[in-house]
Design a protein around this motif. Structure first.
Motif, PDB file in Angstrom:
ATOM      1  N   UNK A  90      21.291  34.884  43.912  1.00  0.00           N
ATOM      2  CA  UNK A  90      22.200  35.610  45.038  1.00  0.00           C
ATOM      3  C   UNK A  90      21.853  37.105  45.000  1.00  0.00           C
ATOM      4  N   UNK A  91      21.016  37.725  44.154  1.00  0.00           N
ATOM      5  CA  UNK A  91      20.877  39.094  43.837  1.00  0.00           C
ATOM      6  C   UNK A  91      22.246  39.830  43.600  1.00  0.00           C
ATOM      7  N   UNK A  92      23.059  39.365  42.979  1.00  0.00           N
ATOM      8  CA  UNK A  92      24.526  39.605  43.062  1.00  0.00           C
ATOM      9  C   UNK A  92      24.721  40.631  41.927  1.00  0.00           C
ATOM     10  N   UNK A  93      23.594  41.664  41.823  1.00  0.00           N
ATOM     11  CA  UNK A  93      24.098  42.845  40.954  1.00  0.00           C
ATOM     12  C   UNK A  93      24.374  44.118  41.394  1.00  0.00           C
ATOM     13  N   UNK A 130      24.042  49.027  32.823  1.00  0.00           N
ATOM     14  CA  UNK A 130      23.500  47.637  32.857  1.00  0.00           C
ATOM     15  C   UNK A 130      23.878  46.735  34.362  1.00  0.00           C
ATOM     16  N   UNK A 131      23.281  45.641  34.236  1.00  0.00           N
ATOM     17  CA  UNK A 131      23.361  44.870  35.343  1.00  0.00           C
ATOM     18  C   UNK A 131      24.598  43.951  35.302  1.00  0.00           C
ATOM     19  N   UNK A 132      24.945  43.445  34.133  1.00  0.00           N
ATOM     20  CA  UNK A 132      25.828  42.639  33.825  1.00  0.00           C
ATOM     21  C   UNK A 132      26.917  43.409  32.796  1.00  0.00           C
ATOM     22  N   UNK A 133      28.124  43.325  33.359  1.00  0.00           N
ATOM     23  CA  UNK A 133      29.370  43.904  32.663  1.00  0.00           C
ATOM     24  C   UNK A 133      30.310  42.752  32.377  1.00  0.00           C
ATOM     25  N   UNK A 134      30.510  42.487  30.888  1.00  0.00           N
ATOM     26  CA  UNK A 134      31.175  41.607  30.354  1.00  0.00           C
ATOM     27  C   UNK A 134      32.526  42.272  29.913  1.00  0.00           C
ATOM     28  N   UNK A 135      33.643  41.689  30.380  1.00  0.00           N
ATOM     29  CA  UNK A 135      35.182  42.270  29.855  1.00  0.00           C
ATOM     30  C   UNK A 135      36.115  41.028  29.587  1.00  0.00           C
ATOM     31  N   UNK A 136      36.803  41.238  28.485  1.00  0.00           N
ATOM     32  CA  UNK A 136      38.006  40.277  28.383  1.00  0.00           C
ATOM     33  C   UNK A 136      39.195  40.560  29.109  1.00  0.00           C
ATOM     34  N   UNK A 137      39.902  39.525  29.364  1.00  0.00           N
ATOM     35  CA  UNK A 137      41.268  39.509  30.128  1.00  0.00           C
ATOM     36  C   UNK A 137      42.227  40.895  29.273  1.00  0.00           C
ATOM     37  N   UNK A 138      42.259  40.884  28.186  1.00  0.00           N
ATOM     38  CA  UNK A 138      43.036  41.586  27.249  1.00  0.00           C
ATOM     39  C   UNK A 138      43.177  43.147  27.406  1.00  0.00           C
ATOM     40  N   UNK A 139      41.700  43.598  27.707  1.00  0.00           N
ATOM     41  CA  UNK A 139      41.573  44.910  27.892  1.00  0.00           C
ATOM     42  C   UNK A 139      41.207  45.248  29.560  1.00  0.00           C
ATOM     43  N   UNK A 140      41.247  44.377  30.420  1.00  0.00           N
ATOM     44  CA  UNK A 140      41.041  44.668  31.749  1.00  0.00           C
ATOM     45  C   UNK A 140      41.964  45.855  32.417  1.00  0.00           C
ATOM     46  N   UNK A 141      43.319  45.911  31.864  1.00  0.00           N
ATOM     47  CA  UNK A 141      44.090  46.825  32.355  1.00  0.00           C
ATOM     48  C   UNK A 141      43.601  48.215  32.044  1.00  0.00           C
ATOM     49  N   UNK A 142      42.905  48.412  31.148  1.00  0.00           N
ATOM     50  CA  UNK A 142      42.317  49.760  31.002  1.00  0.00           C
ATOM     51  C   UNK A 142      41.312  50.291  31.785  1.00  0.00           C
TER      52      UNK A 142
END
Length: 726
Positions: free
Chosen positions: A272-275, A316-328
């Motif tokens: 989908x070229x979703x970057x 970066x093209x892909x950013x990975x974040x975990x739920x626990x720090x999403x608020x920041x």
């Protein structure tokens, strides 16, 4: 939830059980007393649970009873106008109802969670509670709207950060305008369903469906798709990628664990070229997502947000974040310009009042406001027909509904069906409308031909807490001790001759002798840090993460076997499962045969026992646990044979599904090094493809090679004078 308020009616004296009711409650007509209504409702719930699993309507009834029971108890305790005997009798009746609730709740952990004081009451439970009060002759006042919360408290706002790398990205493209390519609103259509309540019937349509009803959208035939060398896209994976390539942009991907949802998502984003692509995940799988991105889309740089994001790559093209720090990070993530978003273990957002759910929904709203057709994917292994009410937040994330009604394509589909909720045919038609929007559900047994009968999947985890830092420090101390021994032995030599090895300046013969001496000494003494104590500490640090992953698997794929080597690792895992509300059996070496068999039978026969926590040495042989097709190896064995024996507790005659063993590995530690050594000696690549066993090695071989590798790495990084004698 705020307590219900009641309006007093002047000029009428309450009677019966409500004689001592507070003045803000009023009777409007004759009816049963509250006690009778509660007793009848709790018996109905008990009977329903005995007949079948808890449906959304049963859970609503259960929670309504719990809410009204709590309020009635508070009323009785606060009432001092009646006699002590009367009050004691009422409390006794309430205790009886509470006992039935507790008995029902232990059959289903989801019901047990509804009894917590901080449990959020669903709209259905609130409505059912009001109905119960009316049956008792009490007219409740509609709930007051909750007070509006500020967008962010000062304490919450102070946690918000913008990493320097993200600022650099923005400065590098100062004239790059945001992409507001969202389509213009379509002209309004006449709404035949205007005024109908549709979300309830939509959810109900999944409850009404029979067991053989389809739960997967129609997917196109798999088309050839380029994947990196050494990897292969299985046919069921290729079908979803083909759907994304054909233009489909929203998916609720609910494949069972082990069917490669991560790879499907990454390749769908490529199609989908979703970057740039945002990936929101639980902490336990964050490192694995980055690793899988490197495998399946190596030309797309991926970055992982840790803490405040000081080390992330803003380009970066892909950013990975975990739920626990999403608020920041929610502020800058919303302005980053993502064209796609993946939410892994999407059932984590089922509580729409939680911060993490609100942040996920906010981010998807902001992405959809900028991009006409972004790629939005919700991943969960939880079966669709259980707890379907929990999917409201997921459907909203995907843009299928808003807070009150279906929107966009879903509303158009319902209108085109020409039916209303009053028509019996509405429900199968509505269910199909939802499925066609992008629900994809495949089970292992459905695609058994695509996947090997037995395979091992590594799940790397980051030990970035205090325990992880302590382990890495201990590894450095062990490496320094080995280097010191090496230098002492080298200095004692009469000759300066250096034997060639991996590094021409390192005497590999001496390295092996130093490692062998270390291994011999540490196997006879328990003092000091050594390779054995290191692996035990790593196991303890991984135990909670491994148990959390086992709980996720159990929710999505049924029973799970959890293996650990050490008793203290099992203890930590069992404490974590208890905290998560997951029932388990414990199979250990110190149990009597009767106790051991009782725990085995509970796991095999009791549908509510989801996890068997097993000792690798005590339960690795002689057990038949083929009721589970997912195994979690929380600690590494020293030999592949021991690991294989554990997997074969499930991979045996009688097993009807492919077996997946999930090996939890602590990244950037001795744990990862030992995993590589075991694999290199046992031919893991061949085993992953066809289940064959190649080669054999002793535990001492792996232990020695681990020390050799640790010392060699330390010498390679040390100054030259530390490696050779001039």
């Amino acid at each position: 939830m705020a307590e219900e308020e009641f309006v007093a009616r002047p000029g009428r004296r309450p009677t019966g059980a409500r004689r001592n009711a507070p003045r803000n409650q009023r009777r409007v007509r004759g009816g049963d007393d509250v006690m009778a209504v509660l007793a009848r409702s709790v018996r109905d719930v008990e009977a329903a649970i005995q007949r079948r699993a808890a449906t959304p309507s049963v859970r609503a009834e259960f929670q309504a009873v719990a809410l009204l029971l709590r309020e009635e108890r508070a009323r009785v305790l606060a009432d001092q106008t009646g006699s002590a005997t009367s009050r004691a009798e009422q409390l006794k009746r309430l205790d009886g109802i509470a006992a039935i609730l507790a008995r029902v709740a232990v059959r289903d952990s989801a019901l047990l969670a509804l009894l917590a004081d901080d449990a959020v009451a669903s709209d259905a439970a609130r409505s059912r509670k009001r109905d119960m009060l009316r049956v008792a002759g009490i007219e409740p006042v509609p709930d007051a709207p909750p007070p509006a919360e500020p967008a962010a408290s000062s304490a919450f706002a102070e946690r918000r950060v913008v990493p320097q790398s993200v600022i650099s990205r923005q400065l590098a493209n100062p004239f790059l305008a945001p992409d507001f390519s969202a389509a213009r609103p379509a002209p309004p259509r006449p709404r035949r369903l205007a005024g109908w309540e549709l979300l309830g019937p939509l959810l109900s349509s999944f409850e009404r469906a029979g067991g053989g009803a389809p739960a997967c959208m129609e997917l196109p035939e798999p088309a050839p798709w380029h994947v990196p060398a050494g990897l292969e896209l299985m046919p069921h994976q290729a079908r979803l990628v083909a759907a994304a390539a054909a233009g489909h942009r929203t998916f609720l991907l609910a494949d069972e664990p082990g069917l490669g949802k991560t790879a499907q998502s990454l390749l769908a984003a490529e199609a989908a070229n979703a970057y740039p692509l945002l990936v929101v995940v639980p902490n336990v799988v964050k490192t694995n997502w980055a690793r899988e991105a490197g495998r399946w889309t190596p030309h797309r740089p991926a970055t992982v947000i840790q803490g405040n994001g000081e080390r992330i790559d803003g380009f970066a093209d892909i950013v990975v974040v975990n739920y626990e720090v999403l608020d920041r990070h929610v502020d800058w993530l919303g302005d980053f310009g993502f064209r796609g978003m993946v939410v892994d273990e999407a059932h984590f957002i089922k509580n729409k009042t939680s911060q993490r759910s609100q942040h996920v929904l906010e981010l998807s709203d902001r992405i959809r406001s900028r991009i006409a057709r972004p790629l939005l994917m919700a991943l969960t292994g939880t079966p669709l027909i259980n707890d379907i009410d929990d999917f409201r937040a997921i459907w909203q994330f995907l843009g299928w509904i808003d807070d009150t009604q279906p929107v966009g394509e879903l509303m158009d589909c319902l209108e085109d069906a020409g039916l209303t909720p009053a028509d019996p045919g509405f429900y199968p038609a509505a269910r199909q409308c939802v499925i066609d929007l992008g629900i994809v559900r495949r089970r292992k047994v459905d695609v058994a031909a695509d996947i090997p009968a037995r395979r091992i999947a590594d799940l790397p985890v980051e030990l970035d807490d205090k325990a992880g830092r302590s382990i890495r420090a201990a590894e450095r101390d062990l490496a320094r001790r080995l280097v010191s021994r090496y230098e002492s032995a080298l200095a004692a030599r009469a000759s300066d001759t250096v034997v060639s090895g991996i590094d021409s300046r390192i005497d590999m013969d001496l390295v092996r002798r130093v490692a062998g001496r270390e291994l011999k000494e540490t196997s006879t003494t328990s003092t000091g840090e050594n390779v054995f104590s290191m692996m035990r500490r790593i196991g303890q640090a991984k135990a909670g993460l491994a148990a959390d992953y086992a709980a996720q698997l159990a929710r999505g794929a049924g029973k799970v076997v959890f293996f650990a080597k050490h008793v203290d690792v099992m203890d930590v895992a069992e404490e974590s499962l208890e905290r998560l509300g997951v029932r388990y059996s414990s199979i250990r070496g110190d149990q009597t045969p009767t106790s051991r068999q009782k725990n085995i039978d509970a796991f095999v026969n009791d549908p509510d026992v989801a996890v068997a926590v097993c000792s690798l040495t005590a339960a690795g042989v002689g057990l038949n646990l083929q009721v589970a097709s997912n195994i979690v190896l929380a600690e590494l064995s020293w030999t592949d044979a021991e690991q294989t024996q554990a997997i074969d507790r499930s991979h045996r005659i009688g097993q009807t599904e492919p077996v997946t063993a999930w090996r939890i590995i602590a990244a950037q530690t001795l744990d990862a090094r030992i995993a590589e050594l075991i694999d290199s000696k046992a031919g893991l690549a061949a085993r992953a493809l066809d289940g064959s066993d190649e080669g054999a090695q002793s535990s001492a071989d792996v232990q020695l090679e681990a020390l050799v590798a640790l010392l060699t790495d330390a010498l390679s990084q040390a100054p030259e004078t530390s490696r050779t004698r001039r």
